[in-house]
Design a protein around this motif. Structure first.
Motif, short mmCIF file in Angstrom:
data_model
loop_
_atom_site.label_atom_id
_atom_site.label_comp_id
_atom_site.label_asym_id
_atom_site.label_seq_id
_atom_site.Cartn_x
_atom_site.Cartn_y
_atom_site.Cartn_z
N LYS A 22 -38.01 -37.09 -9.32
CA LYS A 22 -37.13 -37.93 -8.53
C LYS A 22 -35.90 -38.36 -9.31
CE LYS A 22 -40.59 -39.85 -5.38
NZ LYS A 22 -41.23 -41.08 -4.89
N SER A 23 -36.07 -38.57 -10.63
CA SER A 23 -34.93 -39.01 -11.43
C SER A 23 -33.84 -37.97 -11.48
CB SER A 23 -35.39 -39.32 -12.85
OG SER A 23 -35.89 -38.16 -13.48
N LYS A 24 -34.14 -36.73 -11.15
CA LYS A 24 -33.13 -35.68 -11.12
C LYS A 24 -32.18 -35.87 -9.95
CE LYS A 24 -32.64 -30.65 -10.76
NZ LYS A 24 -33.36 -29.36 -10.63
N TYR A 25 -32.66 -36.46 -8.86
CA TYR A 25 -31.85 -36.59 -7.66
C TYR A 25 -31.36 -38.03 -7.44
CZ TYR A 25 -33.86 -32.04 -6.70
OH TYR A 25 -34.25 -30.73 -6.79
N PHE A 26 -32.13 -39.01 -7.87
CA PHE A 26 -31.77 -40.40 -7.67
C PHE A 26 -31.57 -41.05 -9.03
CE2 PHE A 26 -34.74 -39.20 -4.25
CZ PHE A 26 -33.82 -39.16 -3.23
N GLN A 27 -30.38 -41.58 -9.26
CA GLN A 27 -30.05 -42.17 -10.54
C GLN A 27 -30.68 -43.55 -10.67
OE1 GLN A 27 -25.83 -41.97 -10.95
NE2 GLN A 27 -25.71 -39.81 -10.34
N ALA A 28 -30.49 -44.14 -11.86
CA ALA A 28 -31.23 -45.35 -12.21
C ALA A 28 -30.85 -46.53 -11.32
CB ALA A 28 -30.99 -45.69 -13.68
N ASN A 29 -29.57 -46.67 -10.98
CA ASN A 29 -29.11 -47.80 -10.19
C ASN A 29 -29.41 -47.56 -8.72
OD1 ASN A 29 -27.90 -50.07 -9.21
ND2 ASN A 29 -25.79 -49.39 -9.60
N SER A 30 -30.57 -48.02 -8.29
CA SER A 30 -30.99 -47.78 -6.90
C SER A 30 -30.32 -48.72 -5.91
CB SER A 30 -32.51 -47.93 -6.79
OG SER A 30 -32.90 -49.25 -7.15
N LYS A 31 -29.60 -49.74 -6.36
CA LYS A 31 -28.95 -50.67 -5.46
C LYS A 31 -27.71 -50.08 -4.81
CE LYS A 31 -30.58 -54.80 -7.89
NZ LYS A 31 -30.19 -56.05 -8.58
N ALA A 32 -27.11 -49.10 -5.45
CA ALA A 32 -25.90 -48.49 -4.89
C ALA A 32 -26.26 -47.74 -3.61
CB ALA A 32 -25.26 -47.55 -5.90
N THR A 33 -25.62 -48.10 -2.53
CA THR A 33 -25.89 -47.48 -1.24
C THR A 33 -24.67 -47.62 -0.37
OG1 THR A 33 -27.42 -47.44 0.63
CG2 THR A 33 -26.88 -49.59 -0.31
N LEU A 34 -24.79 -47.33 0.91
CA LEU A 34 -23.66 -47.44 1.82
C LEU A 34 -23.30 -48.90 2.06
CD1 LEU A 34 -24.75 -44.80 4.49
CD2 LEU A 34 -23.27 -44.45 2.51
N PRO A 35 -22.03 -49.27 1.95
CA PRO A 35 -21.64 -50.66 2.19
C PRO A 35 -21.83 -51.05 3.65
CG PRO A 35 -19.94 -49.47 0.95
CD PRO A 35 -20.90 -48.45 1.47
N VAL A 36 -22.55 -52.11 3.89
CA VAL A 36 -22.81 -52.58 5.25
C VAL A 36 -21.51 -53.05 5.89
CG1 VAL A 36 -24.06 -54.25 6.66
CG2 VAL A 36 -25.17 -53.20 4.69
N GLY A 37 -21.28 -52.63 7.14
CA GLY A 37 -20.07 -53.00 7.85
C GLY A 37 -18.89 -52.07 7.61
N SER A 38 -19.07 -51.05 6.81
CA SER A 38 -17.98 -50.13 6.50
C SER A 38 -18.03 -48.92 7.43
CB SER A 38 -18.07 -49.66 5.04
OG SER A 38 -19.23 -48.87 4.85
N ARG A 39 -17.01 -48.10 7.34
CA ARG A 39 -16.96 -46.82 8.01
C ARG A 39 -16.29 -45.82 7.08
NH1 ARG A 39 -12.12 -46.34 12.29
NH2 ARG A 39 -10.42 -47.12 10.99
N GLY A 40 -16.67 -44.56 7.20
CA GLY A 40 -16.14 -43.56 6.28
C GLY A 40 -16.78 -42.21 6.53
N VAL A 41 -16.92 -41.44 5.44
CA VAL A 41 -17.46 -40.08 5.52
C VAL A 41 -18.43 -39.89 4.37
CG1 VAL A 41 -16.93 -37.61 5.49
CG2 VAL A 41 -15.34 -39.21 6.56
N LEU A 42 -19.61 -39.39 4.70
CA LEU A 42 -20.62 -39.06 3.71
C LEU A 42 -20.51 -37.56 3.43
CD1 LEU A 42 -22.94 -40.54 2.20
CD2 LEU A 42 -24.48 -39.69 3.94
N VAL A 43 -20.24 -37.22 2.18
CA VAL A 43 -19.93 -35.84 1.81
C VAL A 43 -21.01 -35.31 0.88
CG1 VAL A 43 -18.21 -34.28 0.80
CG2 VAL A 43 -17.47 -36.37 1.98
#
Length: 324
Positions: A22-43
């Protein structure tokens, strides 16, 4: 000594267990995610090329955003002096990508291998992320030009909320109201729901799909599973959920711009190979007709040929056959 060494290796993440995978795909800082209330593009991009993908994504989104806005003066490239040190240059580039001052698009880290998020800081509601991505996809489908070597799929996001059924229902009603209006003159249109999740197993797939279906008035809209006109995209990642609506999702190659640029070339190659087979097929038909004619002609002399074939085979095995 061996037990201490084994404990130390396990604490440092050694071994081939599930944690190491799992550490190969998900880095140590698990809190980083999509900002709530935002809009954009997931690439989605090539793993390990997230910074290059962010730069390419911002360039692509800026180009098509300005096309839709009708801007005749695109932003001039930055020609300021760059530091000579490579590490300093990389640090400045990352800081520039993540800067929020006076920029239409901002790079957000989600700490998922091969995935980035570009947030919209645009002052106007339109063009929306879905409109910008669809414009880029239709252009690629027509021109067959690959826009980036590292970026692949562009998934628009028109709203982000926490990954709860109630929050998803509220956001779904808000986002879908614009894409599925009601009234007497509204034409009948088919729709479908596509659910995906990353680094999260909090919700059940059918629960989310049923919520989205309930947010769409029926009629005049009807559920279509194979090839709907409008597709509701629901992306659950970690503790957040994102929703958007796209038209002609399958026709546009599921918004994978890299694969979309190769669809026409593959079709042309298949058509060319199919056309080259026609003369071969006609030649094979003529050869088959000639063979059948020879067989019919030889049918009257079949007993004579059969009788003469016996001594011929016997003579080939005789020792004096080579001398004759």
């Amino acid at each position: 000594m061996s037990e201490k060494g084994g404990k130390k290796r396990r604490q440092e993440g050694g071994g081939g267990g599930a944690t190491g995978k799992k550490s190969k795909y998900f880095q140590a800082n698990s809190k980083a995610t999509l900002p709530v209330g935002s809009r954009g593009v997931l690439v989605s991009c090539i793993g390990g090329k997230e910074q290059y993908a962010a730069k390419d994504s911002i360039r692509i989104l800026t180009e098509y955003y300005e096309r839709l806005k009708g801007s005749a003066d695109p932003a001039a490239p930055d020609t300021s002096a760059k530091p000579a040190d490579i590490s300093s240059a990389i640090a400045d580039e990352v800081a520039e990508l993540q800067s929020h001052k006076g920029k239409l698009f901002v790079y957000h880290r989600v700490n998922v291998f091969g995935l980035i998020y570009i947030g919209f800081q645009t002052p106007d509601v339109h063009p929306t992320p879905s409109e910008v991505v669809q414009a880029a996809a239709r252009d690629v489908l027509e021109t067959k030009q690959c826009l980036s070597k590292v970026c692949m799929r562009f998934m628009p996001i028109e709203g982000v909320c926490y990954a709860g059924l109630e929050d998803i229902s509220k956001l779904g009603k808000k986002v879908l109201a614009e894409h599925f209006p009601t009234g007497k003159d509204v034409p009948q249109t088919t729709f479908g729901v596509l659910y995906e999740h990353r680094a999260s197993d909090l919700l059940k797939r059918m629960d989310v799909i049923n919520i989205m279906v309930d947010c769409v008035p029926q009629p005049p809209y009807k559920v279509e599973l194979n090839n709907p006109k409008k597709t509701i995209l629901v992306e659950v990642m970690k503790a957040t959920a994102a929703i958007s609506v796209v038209e002609d999702y399958k026709l546009l190659g599921k918004l994978n711009l890299r694969e979309l640029s190769m669809i026409g070339n593959d079709a042309a190659a298949n058509g060319k190979s199919t056309g080259s087979k026609q003369p071969d097929t006609q030649a094979s038909v003529d050869a088959a007709a000639a063979t059948s004619a020879e067989l019919a002609k030889s049918a009257f002399s079949a007993p004579t040929e059969a009788a003469s074939s016996v001594p011929q085979n016997t003579s080939t095995t005789a020792p004096d056959a080579q001398d004759t």
